[in-house]
Design an enzyme around this catalytic site. Structure first.
Site, PDB file in Angstrom:
ATOM      1  N   LYS A  76      36.290  49.608  38.947  1.00 42.49           N
ATOM      2  CA  LYS A  76      37.428  48.701  39.053  1.00 42.49           C
ATOM      3  C   LYS A  76      37.035  47.275  38.656  1.00 42.49           C
ATOM      4  O   LYS A  76      35.866  46.899  38.703  1.00 42.49           O
ATOM      5  CB  LYS A  76      38.001  48.727  40.468  1.00 42.49           C
ATOM      6  CG  LYS A  76      37.050  48.285  41.572  1.00 42.49           C
ATOM      7  CD  LYS A  76      37.717  48.430  42.931  1.00 42.49           C
ATOM      8  CE  LYS A  76      36.775  47.997  44.054  1.00 42.49           C
ATOM      9  NZ  LYS A  76      37.421  48.089  45.369  1.00 42.49           N
TER      10      LYS A  76
ATOM     11  N   ARG B  26      44.481  48.926  56.309  1.00 41.64           N
ATOM     12  CA  ARG B  26      44.920  48.554  54.963  1.00 41.64           C
ATOM     13  C   ARG B  26      45.754  49.717  54.440  1.00 41.64           C
ATOM     14  O   ARG B  26      46.912  49.859  54.803  1.00 41.64           O
ATOM     15  CB  ARG B  26      43.702  48.231  54.084  1.00 41.64           C
ATOM     16  CG  ARG B  26      44.033  47.506  52.803  1.00 41.64           C
ATOM     17  CD  ARG B  26      42.777  47.011  52.088  1.00 41.64           C
ATOM     18  NE  ARG B  26      41.858  48.091  51.764  1.00 41.64           N
ATOM     19  CZ  ARG B  26      40.724  47.915  51.058  1.00 41.64           C
ATOM     20  NH1 ARG B  26      40.390  46.701  50.641  1.00 41.64           N
ATOM     21  NH2 ARG B  26      39.943  48.931  50.800  1.00 41.64           N
TER      22      ARG B  26
ATOM     23  N   TYR C 170      34.862  14.499  35.121  1.00 42.11           N
ATOM     24  CA  TYR C 170      36.103  14.151  35.808  1.00 42.11           C
ATOM     25  C   TYR C 170      35.810  13.529  37.176  1.00 42.11           C
ATOM     26  O   TYR C 170      34.931  13.988  37.914  1.00 42.11           O
ATOM     27  CB  TYR C 170      36.959  15.396  36.014  1.00 42.11           C
ATOM     28  CG  TYR C 170      37.690  15.868  34.781  1.00 42.11           C
ATOM     29  CD1 TYR C 170      38.633  15.067  34.156  1.00 42.11           C
ATOM     30  CD2 TYR C 170      37.438  17.132  34.246  1.00 42.11           C
ATOM     31  CE1 TYR C 170      39.317  15.512  33.035  1.00 42.11           C
ATOM     32  CE2 TYR C 170      38.108  17.589  33.131  1.00 42.11           C
ATOM     33  CZ  TYR C 170      39.043  16.772  32.522  1.00 42.11           C
ATOM     34  OH  TYR C 170      39.715  17.199  31.416  1.00 42.11           O
TER      35      TYR C 170
ATOM     36  N   MET D 129      37.276  23.079  32.758  1.00 45.03           N
ATOM     37  CA  MET D 129      37.845  24.366  32.371  1.00 45.03           C
ATOM     38  C   MET D 129      36.970  25.066  31.338  1.00 45.03           C
ATOM     39  O   MET D 129      36.753  26.280  31.420  1.00 45.03           O
ATOM     40  CB  MET D 129      39.254  24.178  31.798  1.00 45.03           C
ATOM     41  CG  MET D 129      39.898  25.485  31.346  1.00 45.03           C
ATOM     42  SD  MET D 129      41.561  25.290  30.677  1.00 45.03           S
ATOM     43  CE  MET D 129      42.497  25.051  32.178  1.00 45.03           C
TER      44      MET D 129
END
Length: 717
Positions: free
Chosen positions: A380, A474, A607, A656
């Site tokens: 997964k 769950r 930044y 980013m």
């Protein structure tokens, strides 16, 4: 292929096969014996082109065929070679009057696609068309069913080739083949001839990867018997005049299978010069035939160099080999003297996978599970960020036959990669997609009783595992729902193949967590006992995920769902486990230094001006950031990179698409250097678990969030 040694036998036989092609076009024994020459050129030498196709299929086609980039690279490379070859033979075509033929444009189009503008160039378009055909068929049907389809193509081609004399006696078949020959001069092309050998090469690659090798003695015996049968077949067809052409024999298929199996036993160093030379011999030998004929005419040695077919053959061979080897050496020297090769995707940032470590982890985990228990590889979230395709193919080839995914889309992708065996969907799938579960042979987790009823109403005959909630609250049936669980086993359209639970605190050895986990285990087994008392025949049972195995190895189940442990890391650097296995990290995250600059004391970086230099400093910019999955809260020194074996801190805020390193105290760092953000470089290492811990998370999250724009490369020694 990721074998430690190259397939030297394939490289050597490329050279031999190229010489066999020369025999076809020079008929060495024609001046001495027509029968001997037929045996040499029309039977023995017919293994050459199928071998070339199988060698291509060995490295290009497999049941795991999904990488369209590899196919594109092959087609592009072959198309360029074809274009160069066409230009090379333009003067000879002009001399032969090729461009003055009737119906020139349609004839040229036919030749470009099927037959080649020179008699030997048909192989290049055939290999391209055949590769596309074989790749698409294998991806759609799988390699074994794909081979059956390509075998039918070959059988159709056989009737237009060596068995045409028989086929032409049937009016319908004769009409069909006459129409085919209007499009292609022969059935020896990329539709009828090439695909079956390309797929056979892919089958050989898969068998070799899974270590399903038949013995060398059996391969030799099989080849000998098949070759004798092919010889008898060829001689009989020739004797009765059934052959329109003589490229396709029935017994050529087993002959090539056993020949190729013999060759892949021979491992050693890669022979790049032989590979290149063989290709050049194939391309250049008709030109060398012309040169020899011209030389014979100029010197008056036609009787020796042309009429003596054996001398003519030897002369062509010597000249062609000499020119080809010289050209190959010059090409290799030019490449060596140039710059380092450009590797697409590694100019910015990338994930590097050590498949040797992945194989090692599979072996270690398989040895750790109890007898009769199978490893279920959890794929997964792109295999925890490692790349589902790369990891699934690798572990599948090691014999792992059970996989787990989070959602139906991931399961479908595994099937499209060619992954066989059980694929269990651990999460929710809309019941209306039951037809897809059936189509792709996926196993769905039943999350509660109402969901089971909805899925059963779809009337699709779906395979399922029953999930039991033993305390995590769950997904799953409650432990007290024994009647409902028992009823699921009687539902007509559900095929219950397993029952399992999940241990939510198995990663902790704290006393309270251990007591809770033991309570979960006892409750699950009590449920199983109750079901058996109700007459339910229990399917496969599984409880343990990675930490379930590492901390509760005494449990005996049918599966262990190996997730994070499969990839060689623990969730946290502080985790202690009862079972301490030699697991090795598979993933490294790397980036390239693209800019180095100096800043003065008092100047700020990034930044928010969160970093201010306390001294004159050197900084390096990496083109990777939080859009690639690196947590932004690792800014301002909470993350380090490793360059040339030296640890350097991340300064300022992670952007980013970029981050900045302080390399003031690092030695010899320059633009183009590799920085390891996760992984080892030299004697230093930045572990995923450490980075995740500093970000306030776990390795599972950090690795799973690594962005899709990162290229994945597989490293294997």
């Amino acid at each position: 292929m990721n074998d430690r040694k190259a397939y030297t036998g394939i490289d050597y036989f490329r050279f031999a096969a190229a010489l066999l092609v020369i025999t076809i076009h020079t008929s060495p024994l024609a001046a001495f014996s027509e029968t001997a020459d037929f045996f040499l050129t029309r039977i023995t030498a017919r293994v050459a082109v199928p071998f070339f196709l199988m060698a291509t299929g060995f490295f290009l086609i497999s049941q795991y065929a999904y990488d369209a980039g590899k196919l594109y690279h092959f087609l592009k490379k072959t198309a360029v070679l074809y274009g160069i070859s066409l230009l090379l033979y333009v003067p000879l075509n002009i001399y032969n009057g090729y461009f003055s033929m009737d119906h020139f444009l349609p004839e040229m189009l036919k030749d470009l696609v099927f037959d080649g503008t020179m008699y030997h160039l048909w192989y290049l378009p055939a290999s391209m068309l055949g590769a596309v055909t074989a790749w698409c068929i294998v991806r759609k049907l799988g390699i074994r069913r794909g081979w059956v389809v390509t075998l039918l193509f070959y059988a159709a081609g056989l009737l237009g080739d060596s068995y045409y004399g028989a086929a032409s006696k049937i009016p319908l078949l004769k009409t069909i083949y006459e129409n085919i020959f209007e499009i292609s001069d022969y059935t020896r092309n990329g539709i009828f001839f090439a695909p079956v050998f390309l797929v056979m090469g892919g089958m050989a690659a898969d068998e070799a990867a899974r270590k399903e090798e038949i013995s060398l003695q059996r391969s030799i015996t099989g080849f000998g018997i098949s070759f004798l049968l092919m010889t008898a077949e060829g001689m009989l067809l020739h004797r009765f005049g059934l052959q329109r052409h003589d490229s396709m024999y029935l017994f050529l298929l087993p002959c090539m299978y056993y020949l190729f199996r013999m060759l892949i036993f021979w491992r050693g160093e890669r022979k790049e010069l032989l590979r290149t030379s063989a290709l050049l011999i194939y391309i250049l030998h008709p030109a060398m035939i012309v040169v020899i004929r011209m030389a014979a005419k100029v010197t008056g040695l036609q009787r020796l160099l042309i009429e003596n077919s054996l001398v003519h053959f030897l002369g062509v061979c010597v000249l062609t080999v000499a020119v080809s080897v010289l050209a190959a050496e010059l090409s290799a020297g030019w490449r060596r003297s140039g710059k380092q090769p450009y590797i697409q995707g590694k100019e910015r940032a990338w994930i590097e996978l050590d498949l040797n470590n992945l194989r090692h982890n599979v072996e270690v985990l398989q040895n750790a599970v109890p007898s009769g228990c199978e490893l279920m590889a959890v794929m997964k979230a792109e295999a925890y960020g490692h790349g589902m395709y790369e990891t699934a193919v690798c572990v599948s080839r090691m014999g792992v036959k059970a996989f787990a995914v989070a959602c139906i889309e991931e399961g479908i992708r595994l099937r499209r990669f060619g992954i066989e065996g059980e694929i269990l969907i651990l999460g929710y799938t809309d019941s209306r997609r039951a037809w897809e579960l059936r189509k792709y042979d996926l196993t769905q987790t039943l999350i509660d009783y109402e969901y089971a009823r909805l899925l059963n109403k779809q009337r699709r005959g779906v395979k399922v595992h029953v999930k039991v909630d033993t305390g995590m609250h769950r997904l799953g049936f409650g432990r007290e729902e024994t009647e409902r669980i028992a009823h699921v086993f009687s539902m007509r359209n559900l095929r219950v193949r397993g029952i399992y639970t999940h241990l939510c605190a198995a990663d902790s050895l704290e006393q309270e967590d251990v007591r809770f986990t033991e309570m979960q285990i006892r409750g699950f087994y009590r449920l199983l006992d109750t079901l058996e008392q109700k007459g339910v025949k229990l399917p496969k049972v599984h409880i343990q995920s990675s930490y379930g195995l590492l901390n509760y190895p005494e449990l005996s189940c049918d599966y262990v769902r190996a997730g994070i442990a499969l990839y060689g890391v623990l969730s946290s650097p502080h985790d202690q486990t009862k079972l301490r296995l030699d697991l090795r990290p598979v993933l490294s995250l790397k980036s390239r230094v693209v800019l180095i600059r100096k800043i003065r004391k008092g100047e700020s970086v990034g930044y928010g001006r969160t970093f201010t230099a306390e001294r004159d400093s050197r900084i390096a910019v990496l083109p990777v950031g939080y859009a690639d999955g690196i947590p932004r809260n690792l800014s301002c020194g909470r993350m380090e990179a490793v360059i040339r074996g030296q640890r350097v801190p991340v300064i300022g805020r992670i952007c980013m698409d970029q981050m900045i390193l302080d390399i003031t105290d690092a030695q010899e760092v320059s633009v183009g250097d590799t920085a390891a953000l996760i992984g080892r470089d030299g004697g230093a290492e930045e572990r995923a678990a450490d980075a995740a811990n500093r970000s306030g998370s776990i390795s599972n999250e950090l690795l799973s969030r690594l962005g899709g724009r990162l290229v994945r490369t597989a490293a294997c020694s």
